[in-house]
Write an enzyme that holds these catalytic residues in place. Structure first.
Site, PDB file in Angstrom:
ATOM      1  N   CYS B 160       3.268  -2.065   3.550  1.00 44.79           N
ATOM      2  CA  CYS B 160       3.635  -0.856   2.799  1.00 44.79           C
ATOM      3  C   CYS B 160       5.040  -0.339   3.068  1.00 44.79           C
ATOM      4  O   CYS B 160       5.445   0.689   2.532  1.00 44.79           O
ATOM      5  CB  CYS B 160       2.606   0.218   3.072  1.00 44.79           C
ATOM      6  SG  CYS B 160       0.942  -0.399   2.749  1.00 44.79           S
ATOM      7  N   HIS B 293       6.046   9.420   4.183  1.00 42.47           N
ATOM      8  CA  HIS B 293       5.144   8.326   3.787  1.00 42.47           C
ATOM      9  C   HIS B 293       3.820   8.965   3.338  1.00 42.47           C
ATOM     10  O   HIS B 293       3.322   8.657   2.276  1.00 42.47           O
ATOM     11  CB  HIS B 293       4.943   7.371   4.970  1.00 42.47           C
ATOM     12  CG  HIS B 293       4.178   6.138   4.628  1.00 42.47           C
ATOM     13  ND1 HIS B 293       4.512   5.340   3.568  1.00 42.47           N
ATOM     14  CD2 HIS B 293       3.078   5.568   5.202  1.00 42.47           C
ATOM     15  CE1 HIS B 293       3.655   4.322   3.504  1.00 42.47           C
ATOM     16  NE2 HIS B 293       2.778   4.439   4.481  1.00 42.47           N
ATOM     17  N   HIS B 328      -0.899   5.394  -3.478  1.00 43.05           N
ATOM     18  CA  HIS B 328      -0.113   4.569  -2.569  1.00 43.05           C
ATOM     19  C   HIS B 328       0.112   3.219  -3.241  1.00 43.05           C
ATOM     20  O   HIS B 328      -0.816   2.446  -3.431  1.00 43.05           O
ATOM     21  CB  HIS B 328      -0.857   4.402  -1.244  1.00 43.05           C
ATOM     22  CG  HIS B 328      -0.052   3.705  -0.192  1.00 43.05           C
ATOM     23  ND1 HIS B 328       1.261   3.318  -0.398  1.00 43.05           N
ATOM     24  CD2 HIS B 328      -0.367   3.334   1.076  1.00 43.05           C
ATOM     25  CE1 HIS B 328       1.703   2.719   0.698  1.00 43.05           C
ATOM     26  NE2 HIS B 328       0.742   2.715   1.604  1.00 43.05           N
TER      27      HIS B 328
END
Lengths: 353, 398
Positions: B160, B293, B328
């Site tokens: 990620c 994040h 996400h």
């Protein structure tokens, strides 16, 4: 600009290369269209419970990286940079099969967790407790070369003093079957499999892990200096020669100064003409190949670099890797050229320390 | 002194819009892209919510003008769509006039096709063309082919944080003089593979994700692609390019704690932010907005929050996670958030951290929950991934 030296190497491949030494014991294959890597004993460096959990690629990566660091006497590399074309195929397949076969039920996370492409780099960092820069490149046959470009740039720019760089690819059953289906892997009827002078399409597929400990200083264990690495996504066959000569010119090197050229011939009659074109630039110069020993996979060029580094250090070319009969008195400059299926062309220029 | 790296173009497709303008409008109007899955067959359809782009694969093929025999995965199509926008935005006409590179990133590459045809390959010859579309590098090759780029093409996959690392590598190559300009970013399509993966880790929310909230229940997965065009200062001057912002700092560090979980004190995140600030030659107090994040998993938000406090103290600048808007988007996350960071610089706005209600009990950090206008010179963007991979990129106005 700081120089970048290869000061340690570790190699797990289809040959018995995991111990130190250089191609003392060779097995030449002409009958298998998939070559599996010869596995070292992992129990000295990985706890038994972890050995069972880890996929082959992770184990091979940990082993080869440990060897490389040990040889270079390097404890904490300034960066860990890996390249892998296909990533953790074994765990990806395992998890995907479980999803499909059980209709998305009864799944456990282990194989998913280990399926990410950066698993090897992460596991090495975890083992070394190394909090430094950690990247993974995943671009087919230039995965390792991308990692090398990154490392040489940072060492050259004095951002880091050292880097652990490696290429890892593992085979997995379903992927092999798919590659047989689309003829990326040679057919049974094409036996005996040869890399030079092949008339059949596809390759002998394989796997392996090769790591390099790179440092900005020359040491007793130094093999060679990496002068430059260059890649290009696509190339017309008629541009192959200019691709090489331009690269040499940029590095103030003439064709005559090249003492050996390592070509990534893989026996795929559909694409080996790129190497024929490249070879024609270097007439009268030793031309070498290696994929008859390593097999072909996305990071097989790491085996080529491992081989060239040994030749540079030993100043001697084993007959088994020679395409022609040419020899030189010194091997001070070696050029490596690789591509896969006409894509991901790469050049690496090595010079003697 | 490091050479300046200018951003001269950007392109994006996400669940909140298929252009930069549409994304900006959704962010300022508080319109989330989290919804129920429509384009993918999965038994989890009714129990999870995702940031899905409501454009089918045939529609994407049409938008891109691909021939019927193409073998683009959805990941490659989304990437090609966003990359094309970015180069148009940068006013690039002749792709290969200068030394131009592409550094993309993806977590699962063509997995969307592999999981569809995994067994069918052996029965149906017509789908075999997708076998070679599986590996991550293939999506980048497709994007390069689509925009007509010949040159340096690479792909990064560090879960990620991938796209942040693509931006980082691109910036380095410009600074080292290896490239004149480079298209950097990432792309990831929703796949059963990742949906089930995160499901087994029990970090998927069954409702709308709530970053930095004490009662957060996990993340919503999303799909997206975004690319930036980075150019050297020489290129900008020579061609009188409009500059959207600069990549002024970047840092990557490894948490070296656990394969998937972040450390309790956010060591990796702390180190990444520290490195990025050092390269940018900035003090923490110079940062005007943090695009966190903030995945809304219990573990990430706690670890990231602690790292933020270690860098900024309890008085952090305004921060928000935009994942309540987009979900996400894995390898693409840092790329779409780079676009949002640059929009924040450009328009002087802090985007809201939606769905936040209750501060976390572990600390006093409260994200910005409404759209706020302020002068913004420097935005810090965080992205963290499996394997302890922690990355920070700083975007600056000048």
């Amino acid at each position: 600009m700081k120089n970048c030296y290869i000061n340690g190497m570790g190699c797990v491949s289809a040959q018995k290369t995991f111990e130190s030494g250089f191609l003392e014991e060779i097995h030449l294959n002409e009958t298998e269209n998939v070559l599996f890597a010869q596995q070292p004993s992992y129990k000295e460096i990985i706890p038994p419970a972890a050995i069972r959990r880890m996929a082959k690629g992770v184990k091979m990566g940990i082993y080869a990286s440990t060897q490389a660091l040990k040889e270079a006497n390097l404890e904490q590399p300034g960066a860990i940079i890996t390249g892998t074309g296909m990533g953790c195929t074994e765990d990806s397949e395992k998890f995907l099969k479980a999803i499909l076969d059980n209709k998305e039920e009864f799944l456990t996370p282990t194989s998913f967790i280990q399926s990410t492409h950066n698993t090897v780099g992460a596991q090495i960092a975890l083992g070394l407790q190394c909090k430094n820069y950690n990247f993974t490149y995943v671009n087919g046959a230039v995965s390792l070369e991308s990692a090398l470009i990154d490392a040489t740039m940072q060492i050259g720019n004095a951002e880091i003093d050292s880097a652990l760089v490696g290429g890892i690819d593992e085979t997995a059953a379903h992927t092999i079957e798919m590659f047989q289906l689309n003829n990326s892997i040679k057919k049974e009827e094409d036996k005996p499999y040869r890399v030079i002078g092949s008339h059949s399409k596809g390759v002998v597929f394989s796997e392996g892990a090769v790591f390099f400990a790179l440092e900005n200083r020359q040491t007793e264990t130094s093999y060679a200096q990496i002068r430059d690495v260059f890649t290009q996504n696509i190339l017309n066959p008629n541009q192959a020669q200019a691709f090489i000569t331009d690269f040499l010119t940029q590095n103030d090197t003439t064709i005559d100064q090249v003492d050996a050229v390592v070509l990534g011939y893989n026996g795929d009659a559909g694409f080996d003409h790129f190497y024929d074109a490249a070879g024609s630039v270097f007439e009268g110069i030793p031309q070498l190949y290696y994929k008859h020993l390593s097999g072909e996979y996305n990071t097989a060029s790491a085996f080529g670099l491992w081989m060239a580094s040994h030749i540079m250090k030993n100043q001697e070319i084993p007959a088994v890797v020679s395409i022609n009969d040419c020899r030189k008195e010194h091997y001070d400059t070696i050029l490596l050229y690789n591509q896969y299926q006409g894509k991901d062309h790469s050049l690496i220029l090595l010079t003697k320390c | 002194m490091n050479k300046k790296v200018a951003i001269t173009g950007m392109g994006i497709i996400s669940s909140i819009g298929k252009t930069v303008e549409e994304n900006f409008t959704a962010l300022t109007e508080g319109k989330s892209g989290i919804s129920t899955i429509e384009n993918l067959e999965t038994i989890h359809k009714e129990v999870i919510k995702v940031g899905e782009i409501k454009i089918t694969n045939p529609e994407l093929e049409q938008l891109l003008g691909l021939s019927p025999d193409n073998n683009f995965s959805r990941t490659a199509m989304l990437g090609a769509y966003a990359a094309k926008q970015a180069i148009e935005n940068a006013g690039i006409v002749d792709m290969n006039e200068y030394r131009t590179g592409l550094i993309s990133s993806t977590s699962v590459g063509g997995m969307d096709m592999t999981e569809r045809y995994f067994y069918d390959y052996f029965e149906d010859e017509s789908v075999q063309k997708y076998i070679t579309a599986h590996d991550a590098g293939d999506s980048s090759h497709k994007i390069a082919e689509y925009i007509g780029l010949t040159g340096f093409v690479s792909t990064i996959s560090t879960a990620c944080s991938s796209a942040a690392n693509a931006i980082m590598m691109g910036a380095r190559m410009i600074q080292a003089g290896k490239l004149d300009r480079v298209i950097v970013g990432g792309t990831d399509a929703l796949a059963k593979f990742t949906i089930n993966g995160f499901k087994t880790l029990m970090i998927l929310s069954d409702t709308y994700n709530t970053p930095f909230d004490n009662n957060r229940k996990g993340l919503n997965l999303g799909e997206a692609a975004a690319f930036l065009v980075l150019e050297s200062e020489e290129m900008v001057q020579q061609q009188h390019k409009k500059v959207l912002g600069y990549v002024s700092g970047f840092g990557n560090a490894n948490d070296a704690y656990h394969q998937t979980a972040s450390s309790e004190n956010g060591e990796g995140a702390f180190l990444a932010m520290q490195k990025a600030l050092k390269i940018a030659n900035l003090q923490p107090s110079d940062i005007d907005y943090i695009n966190a994040h903030g995945t809304a998993t219990p573990n990430n938000d706690l670890s990231e929050g602690r790292a933020l406090i270690r860098i900024f103290g309890e008085n952090t600048p305004e921060f928000s996670s935009t994942k309540a808007f987009t979900g996400h988007t894995l390898a693409a996350a840092a790329a779409i958030e780079a676009v949002y960071s640059i929009l924040a610089l450009e328009h002087g706005v802090v985007f809201p951290n939606m769905n936040f209600k209750t501060p976390m009990e572990e600390f006093d950090l409260v994200p910005q929950t409404t759209l706020k206008t302020k002068k913004i010179n420097h935005v810090l963007s965080n992205s963290f991934g499996f394997g302890g991979n922690c990355s920070t990129v700083i975007f600056s106005k000048n």
